[in-house]
Design an enzyme around this catalytic site. Sequence first.
Site, PDB file in Angstrom:
ATOM      1  N   CYS A 141       0.858  -1.295  -0.006  1.00  8.58           N
ATOM      2  CA  CYS A 141      -0.096  -0.170   0.061  1.00  8.58           C
ATOM      3  C   CYS A 141       0.864   1.166   0.139  1.00  8.58           C
ATOM      4  CB  CYS A 141      -0.927   0.148   1.087  1.00  8.58           C
ATOM      5  SG  CYS A 141      -2.026  -1.187   1.295  1.00  8.58           S
ATOM      6  N   ARG A 163       3.918  -0.320  -4.692  1.00  8.73           N
ATOM      7  CA  ARG A 163       3.545  -0.985  -3.574  1.00  8.73           C
ATOM      8  C   ARG A 163       2.516  -1.575  -3.227  1.00  8.73           C
ATOM      9  NH1 ARG A 163       7.033   1.552   0.546  1.00  8.73           N
ATOM     10  NH2 ARG A 163       5.583   0.724   2.077  1.00  8.73           N
ATOM     11  N   TRP A 168      -2.588  -2.672  -1.637  1.00 14.27           N
ATOM     12  CA  TRP A 168      -2.494  -4.037  -1.882  1.00 14.27           C
ATOM     13  C   TRP A 168      -3.345  -4.826  -0.858  1.00 14.27           C
ATOM     14  CZ3 TRP A 168      -0.767  -8.137   0.871  1.00 14.27           C
ATOM     15  CH2 TRP A 168      -0.361  -9.215   0.389  1.00 14.27           C
ATOM     16  N   ASN A 184      -1.940   2.013   5.541  1.00 12.32           N
ATOM     17  CA  ASN A 184      -1.069   0.812   5.173  1.00 12.32           C
ATOM     18  C   ASN A 184      -0.854   0.057   6.296  1.00 12.32           C
ATOM     19  OD1 ASN A 184       0.929  -0.848   4.065  1.00 12.32           O
ATOM     20  ND2 ASN A 184       2.383   0.871   4.311  1.00 12.32           N
ATOM     21  N   GLY A 185      -1.260  -1.444   6.227  1.00  8.05           N
ATOM     22  CA  GLY A 185      -1.058  -2.119   7.418  1.00  8.05           C
ATOM     23  C   GLY A 185      -2.021  -3.191   7.906  1.00  8.05           C
ATOM     24  N   GLU A 194      16.732 -18.445  -6.784  1.00  5.47           N
ATOM     25  CA  GLU A 194      16.399 -16.982  -7.304  1.00  5.47           C
ATOM     26  C   GLU A 194      15.956 -17.006  -8.654  1.00  5.47           C
ATOM     27  OE1 GLU A 194      15.985 -14.211  -5.905  1.00  5.47           O
ATOM     28  OE2 GLU A 194      16.154 -12.702  -7.490  1.00  5.47           O
ATOM     29  N   LYS A 206      12.174 -15.830  -9.849  1.00  9.44           N
ATOM     30  CA  LYS A 206      12.155 -14.436 -10.917  1.00  9.44           C
ATOM     31  C   LYS A 206      11.110 -15.069 -11.860  1.00  9.44           C
ATOM     32  CE  LYS A 206      13.166 -11.662  -9.215  1.00  9.44           C
ATOM     33  NZ  LYS A 206      13.804 -11.620  -7.836  1.00  9.44           N
ATOM     34  N   GLU A 213       7.311 -15.134 -10.567  1.00 12.47           N
ATOM     35  CA  GLU A 213       6.947 -13.661 -10.267  1.00 12.47           C
ATOM     36  C   GLU A 213       6.670 -12.943 -11.609  1.00 12.47           C
ATOM     37  OE1 GLU A 213       9.115 -11.289  -6.594  1.00 12.47           O
ATOM     38  OE2 GLU A 213      10.390 -12.101  -8.110  1.00 12.47           O
ATOM     39  N   HIS A 263      16.398 -37.279  -5.687  1.00 11.17           N
ATOM     40  CA  HIS A 263      15.328 -37.563  -4.798  1.00 11.17           C
ATOM     41  C   HIS A 263      14.006 -37.473  -4.937  1.00 11.17           C
ATOM     42  CE1 HIS A 263      19.053 -38.794  -2.625  1.00 11.17           C
ATOM     43  NE2 HIS A 263      19.555 -37.807  -2.795  1.00 11.17           N
ATOM     44  N   LYS A 269       5.676  -4.224  -3.757  1.00  6.21           N
ATOM     45  CA  LYS A 269       7.228  -4.216  -3.647  1.00  6.21           C
ATOM     46  C   LYS A 269       7.659  -4.336  -1.997  1.00  6.21           C
ATOM     47  CE  LYS A 269      11.237  -3.206  -4.975  1.00  6.21           C
ATOM     48  NZ  LYS A 269      12.056  -4.314  -5.590  1.00  6.21           N
TER      49      LYS A 269
HETATM   50  C1  F6R Z   1      11.361 -11.026  -5.174  1.00  2.80           C
HETATM   51  C2  F6R Z   1      11.145 -10.085  -4.180  1.00  2.80           C
HETATM   52  C3  F6R Z   1      10.836 -10.333  -2.839  1.00  2.80           C
HETATM   53  C4  F6R Z   1      11.623  -9.737  -1.563  1.00  2.80           C
HETATM   54  C5  F6R Z   1      11.152  -9.941  -0.400  1.00  2.80           C
HETATM   55  C6  F6R Z   1      11.747  -9.270   0.759  1.00  2.80           C
HETATM   56  O1  F6R Z   1      11.542 -10.509  -6.261  1.00  2.80           O
HETATM   57  O2  F6R Z   1      11.392  -8.691  -4.437  1.00  2.80           O
HETATM   58  O3  F6R Z   1      10.803 -11.792  -2.354  1.00  2.80           O
HETATM   59  O4  F6R Z   1      12.832 -10.075  -1.842  1.00  2.80           O
HETATM   60  O5  F6R Z   1       9.769  -9.392  -0.377  1.00  2.80           O
HETATM   61  O6  F6R Z   1      11.870  -7.762   0.519  1.00  2.80           O
HETATM   62  P1  F6R Z   1      12.882  -6.901   1.283  1.00  2.80           P
HETATM   63  O7  F6R Z   1      14.238  -7.373   0.577  1.00  2.80           O
HETATM   64  O8  F6R Z   1      12.393  -5.571   0.785  1.00  2.80           O
HETATM   65  O9  F6R Z   1      13.185  -7.140   2.617  1.00  2.80           O
END
Ligand code: F6R
Length: 611
Positions: free
Chosen positions: A2, A27, A73, A99-100, A484, A488, A491, A507, A606
């Site tokens: 948010c 966000r 969000w 936000n929260g 990772e 990616k 997402e 396994h 984000k």
């Molecule tokens: C994936 C991504 C998320 C963040 C996670 C932690 O691309 O961006 O998995 O890595 O939400 O966020 P931070 O690093 O801001 O604590």
Amino acid sequence: MCGIVGYTGHRQAYPVVLKGLKRLEYRGYDSSGVALLNGDLKVYKKKGKVSELEEAVIGQDLQANTGIGHTRWATHGEPSDRNAHPHQSASGTIAMIHNGIIENYASIKHELQNKGYVFKSDTDTEVLLNFIEDIKRNNNSSLEEALRIALRRIVGAYCILLVDIDEPETIIAARKGSPLVIGIGKGEHFLASDASPIIEYTKEVVYVNDYEIAIIKPDELVLKNLGNEKQTPFIQKLDLELAAIEKGGYEHFMLKEIHEQPDTIYDCLRGRLLHESGSITMSGVDNHLEALTSANRMVLVACGTSWHAALLAEYMFEELCRIPVEVEYASEFRYRNPVINRGDVIIAISQSGETADTLVALENAREKGAFIFGVVNAVGSSIARMSHAGAYSHAGPEIGVASTKAFTGQLAVLAMMALKIGYAKGSLNESRYLQLMKELEAIPEKVREILQDTSNIRAIAEKYKDASDFLYLGRGYNFPIALEGALKLKEISYIHAEGYPAAEMKHGPIALVDETLPVVFVATKDSYYEKIVSNVQEIKARKGIVIAVATEGDSVIPGMADDVMYVPDADEILAPILSVVPLQLLSYYIGIAKGLDVDKPRNLAKSVTVE
Ligand code: F6R
């Protein structure tokens, strides 16, 4: 999670708030809305992205010098016009954005329903707002006083902004656990979840602390604690340029941020890694070298991509510093009653510095006496401020929702820390220390080399864009990169992908392999190379499709793989900073080929400021 914006001053509030919402859209983008205070209170809100709100309000009366706006969000209640913020109190005279999460909203809602309140939305926000209004009316108090009383009952996290018809030109704000920055202009104030909506107007900001209430008018900023005592605002200068948060000619923020990596990694190393003099200067580490070198144990706490950086750091710290390391998901660590002893060092890794689970995990560990070190990208963020010491990753604002440049920045910081601590401890000898420093210094140019021509990666993306599943495999330092790469892809392209240690494949996951399954091997030249060659053969023997990230000049892996993405040679400890780059690009190009919004993937946000 948010985005929140507010403005009060001599300008028209709507354009300032709208522009701010567009900057904060990363966000959350389920719905958005604005409330404008101009003698009366007008609220406009719309399901979907901010552009849909912008269209919906064409022709409406938007005149006002005070306004608040929100991009959502969804937590409580589906994304809809009805659940969009701002919410209006039962009397219609107060509007609020939030936000929260209000954890005890259900019991308060029940109380209010018994008093006859009817709710128009499914949100916890509307409950808190009516709770505040109820206190205001019953106690005949000011909004500020009612808010203070209400917040004492609230369990959860919040950053809220309120405007009230009874209080012209005023925004009242409060925070606990969700970020809030106030920009100070001449006869005007700006409020936002981060500094990006503010920087084009002013560089003077105040970061509001938890349990503080701000009363903001065009010419006045009053900060108080929940006990009604005035606090002195700590005014800071923003070190951020507007260009850093714009696309700069790229089609998407994600692509821009991938391409920024040679510079962001360089910025992270600059002034710290001095190969000529054989020194690494990191004040956060220098000032606490004793605590770090004598640590009995390091516990690395993070979420998502940052957790993958933590996993890779485990390999680095154990190898170079000979300190036992545990890597923890913050969300599990915070609830597990973990054993934390004197001499333990907790390292938190976070891009945003606002991730709720990481923040609370640290608060718990701090209460138990642990030493907290933050590896954070967002300057001045909550995690940065609550750590005893830390090192910024200096990747600049990351706006694409999927983390790219922040990840490589984290790896660069963690590598420098491992080198510095290992050398100071004596577990890393001088010649290896100097060799790794030299290698690290060369990384930005090697990333630039990968990015020079990405047409091959784009072609591979086109070829496999319709696959329904991917498997990502790696060993040793490349195992976290396999995780990772898979994250990616999920997402950005919504394709199911799993990351696995390559040897673990036998396994179970090998049962998935057939001629339709692309298997991405992170197979650079390292001490596991022979083993990974065998794993590739095992997949080929079962007719699987192999896409490999391989070292330039390698002829064995390319001889077996269906498609190859090359990276320059590098020491195995640092090679992951290179091998992740083609995987970022592969996801990006698959997302593009599928026509998806790569900067704002569905359901994501984000900065995850709710647990
Ligand atoms: C994936 C991504 C998320 C963040 C996670 C932690 O691309 O961006 O998995 O890595 O939400 O966020 P931070 O690093 O801001 O604590």
